[in-house]
Design a protein around this motif. Structure first.
Motif, PDB file in Angstrom:
ATOM      1  N   PRO A 114      -8.655   5.346   3.652  1.00 41.77           N
ATOM      2  CA  PRO A 114      -7.197   5.197   3.548  1.00 41.77           C
ATOM      3  C   PRO A 114      -6.548   6.479   3.061  1.00 41.77           C
ATOM      4  O   PRO A 114      -7.128   7.199   2.242  1.00 41.77           O
ATOM      5  N   ALA A 157       0.393   2.164  -3.761  1.00 47.33           N
ATOM      6  CA  ALA A 157      -0.855   2.927  -3.780  1.00 47.33           C
ATOM      7  C   ALA A 157      -0.642   4.404  -3.481  1.00 47.33           C
ATOM      8  O   ALA A 157      -1.378   5.249  -3.977  1.00 47.33           O
ATOM      9  N   ALA A 174      -5.618   1.538  -3.878  1.00 47.34           N
ATOM     10  CA  ALA A 174      -5.619   0.644  -2.720  1.00 47.34           C
ATOM     11  C   ALA A 174      -6.357  -0.651  -3.052  1.00 47.34           C
ATOM     12  O   ALA A 174      -5.927  -1.757  -2.681  1.00 47.34           O
ATOM     13  N   ALA A 183      -4.756  -4.408  -3.054  1.00 43.37           N
ATOM     14  CA  ALA A 183      -5.333  -5.464  -2.221  1.00 43.37           C
ATOM     15  C   ALA A 183      -5.706  -6.683  -3.050  1.00 43.37           C
ATOM     16  O   ALA A 183      -5.482  -7.831  -2.639  1.00 43.37           O
ATOM     17  N   MET A 225       0.835  -1.205   0.000  1.00 47.01           N
ATOM     18  CA  MET A 225       0.000   0.000   0.000  1.00 47.01           C
ATOM     19  C   MET A 225       0.871   1.258   0.000  1.00 47.01           C
ATOM     20  O   MET A 225       0.602   2.230  -0.704  1.00 47.01           O
TER      21      MET A 225
END
Length: 386
Positions: free
Chosen positions: A371, A329, A378, A382, A325
Motif C-alpha cells: 500500500p 493512514a 493501514a 482496517a 485509508m
C-alpha cells in the motif's frame, strides 16, 4: 390569506436530484400532478455536473440525454510520476440547461420558485409565509442536511470558467492534474475544455476540514493558468463547495436527522459515492426507480427511498474503507500517491470504481500489493473498520 395547494407528488428542492425525479415522473407518469419547489429563482443553481460513461446504465440514459451540454471521448490524468489518457467518454451538464429542460417539460403551474419552505412532512409542505401543500406523497431533496452522524472527510473546491486569448490548447478534460503543489491534503486541478477558448478550471482538495478559502483557491487558479501560459481575458461562472467523503457513521441516525418518516433524495438521503462525494449516478438511479413505482404515497415513498439508500450504504463499505485509508493512514501531503497508484490500474476497473460497481476481483486488485501508505497505519484503519 394562506393558500392550500394540492397535488399527487411534491418534490422539495430543485437541485439535480429533485429535478431528475420531476423529469422522470413527467416522462413516465404524465397522469400525475406534480409540484417542484425551489427556494431560488432558477433550477439547479449555478453548477456544472459531470459523469463518466460507465456511471449511468444505458437503459437510463434517456433521462440525461436532453441535459448533456458537453461530451468528450476520453480524458487525461497527470501525477508527478505518471500520466495517462483514459479512453472513456466523459460528459457535463450545466445548470442553465437543466433549468431550460425542466421548464420545457413541466407545466408552469408545476414550478414553485422562490419559495422558502418551513417544514416538510410525508404528505405536506409548509411555507414560511403560511401557505401549505397537501400531497399524496412528498420527497425532500433539499441537500445534505445534518451530517453530524457520519464520519467524514471532504472534497472541497473552487471552480472558475475562464476565457483564454488564443485558446487553451486542451484536447480533452483533465480530470486530475496532481502535478501541482500539495496543500491542505491531496490537491489536484480539474479542467473542462468547454470551447477552444473557454475552459472551466477547478482547484480541488481531499481535506480534513470543510472550510473553503475561496480567495486562496481563486489565486491558485490564477497561478495555474499562468503556469499553462494562458492569457485570461475574462472570468465567468464561479462555483464552490465541499462534498462529503464518507468513512463511516450511523446511517439510521443520519436518516432520522433529515426528517423522520419523510422520503428523501440526493445528498439528503446519503446517496453519494463515499470516496468522491459525487451524487449524479445515484440521483439517476433513484429517479428512475421512483418513476417505475406503483405506489407514490408518503409512506410508500419513504419506504422506497429509505430502503434504497440503506441498501446502497450497506453495499459501499469497500469505498468507505478506501476513504479511511486515504484520510487516516496516508500523510496529508502524500495522499496523491494513493491516487497515483490507483490510476495505474486497468481502465475498466477505474470505470467500475467511479460507478460504485466494483467487482470482487476489482476490490482484491485495489487492495493487493504494497500500500502507498504506512503499513501499520493501514492495519489499524482496517481493524477499526472491521
Amino acid at each position: 390569506m394562506a393558500e392550500i395547494h394540492g397535488c399527487d407528488v411534491a418534490i422539495v428542492g430543485g437541485g439535480l436530484a429533485g429535478s431528475l425525479i420531476a423529469l422522470a415522473l413527467a416522462e413516465k407518469r404524465p397522469d400525475l400532478s406534480l409540484l417542484l419547489i425551489e427556494a431560488g429563482e432558477t433550477i439547479g443553481g449555478n453548477h456544472l455536473w459531470s459523469f463518466f460513461d460507465a456511471d449511468v446504465a444505458k437503459e437510463d440514459r434517456w433521462l440525461l440525454a436532453p441535459l448533456v451540454c458537453h461530451a468528450w471521448p476520453d480524458y487525461d490524468v497527470a501525477f508527478p510520476a505518471h500520466a495517462r489518457i483514459l479512453r472513456q467518454p466523459y460528459y457535463s451538464i450545466a445548470s442553465e440547461r437543466l433549468d431550460e429542460v425542466v421548464r420545457a417539460r413541466l407545466p408552469a403551474h408545476a414550478l414553485m420558485m422562490g419559495r422558502k419552505v418551513h417544514s416538510v412532512a410525508a404528505t405536506g409542505v409548509s411555507f414560511a409565509d403560511g401557505d401549505r401543500i397537501e400531497a399524496k406523497g412528498v420527497i425532500d431533496a433539499r441537500g445534505a442536511g445534518d451530517l453530524s452522524a457520519l464520519d467524514l472527510g471532504w472534497q472541497k473546491f473552487v471552480g472558475r470558467e475562464l476565457e483564454v486569448a488564443g485558446g487553451h490548447g486542451l484536447e480533452r478534460p483533465v480530470v486530475m492534474d496532481a502535478t501541482v503543489a500539495q496543500h491542505d491534503g491531496y490537491r489536484f486541478v480539474y479542467c473542462l475544455p468547454l470551447s477552444p477558448t473557454r475552459v472551466f478550471v477547478e482547484d480541488t482538495y481531499y481535506s480534513d476540514g470543510a472550510n473553503v478559502n475561496a480567495g486562496a483557491l481563486g489565486r491558485r487558479i490564477e497561478v495555474y493558468a499562468e503556469s499553462r501560459g494562458w492569457q485570461v481575458t475574462e472570468s465567468g461562472r464561479e462555483e464552490r463547495g465541499a462534498l462529503p467523503v464518507a468513512m463511516g457513521g450511523d446511517f439510521e441516525a443520519f436518516w432520522r436527522a433529515g426528517g423522520a418518516r419523510v422520503a428523501k433524495a440526493g445528498m439528503r438521503a446519503g446517496l453519494f459515492h463515499p470516496m468522491t462525494g459525487y451524487s449524479l449516478p445515484d440521483a439517476v438511479r433513484l429517479a428512475v426507480r421512483i418513476a417505475a413505482a406503483d405506489d407514490l404515497s408518503g409512506d410508500a415513498l419513504h419506504t422506497l427511498t429509505h430502503d434504497h439508500a440503506r441498501a446502497t450504504w450497506d453495499d459501499r463499505g469497500f469505498y468507505r474503507l478506501l476513504a479511511a485509508m486515504l484520510f487516516r493512514a496516508a500523510d496529508p501531503d502524500a495522499r496523491y500517491r494513493v491516487l497515483e497508484r490507483f490510476y495505474r490500474l486497468r481502465a475498466g476497473l477505474i470505470a467500475r470504481f467511479y460507478a460504485a460497481r466494483s467487482t470482487f476481483p476489482d476490490k482484491a486488485r485495489v487492495l493487493s500489493g504494497k500500500p502507498p501508505v504506512p503499513f501499520w497505519r493501514a492495519v489499524r484503519v482496517a481493524r477499526r473498520m472491521a
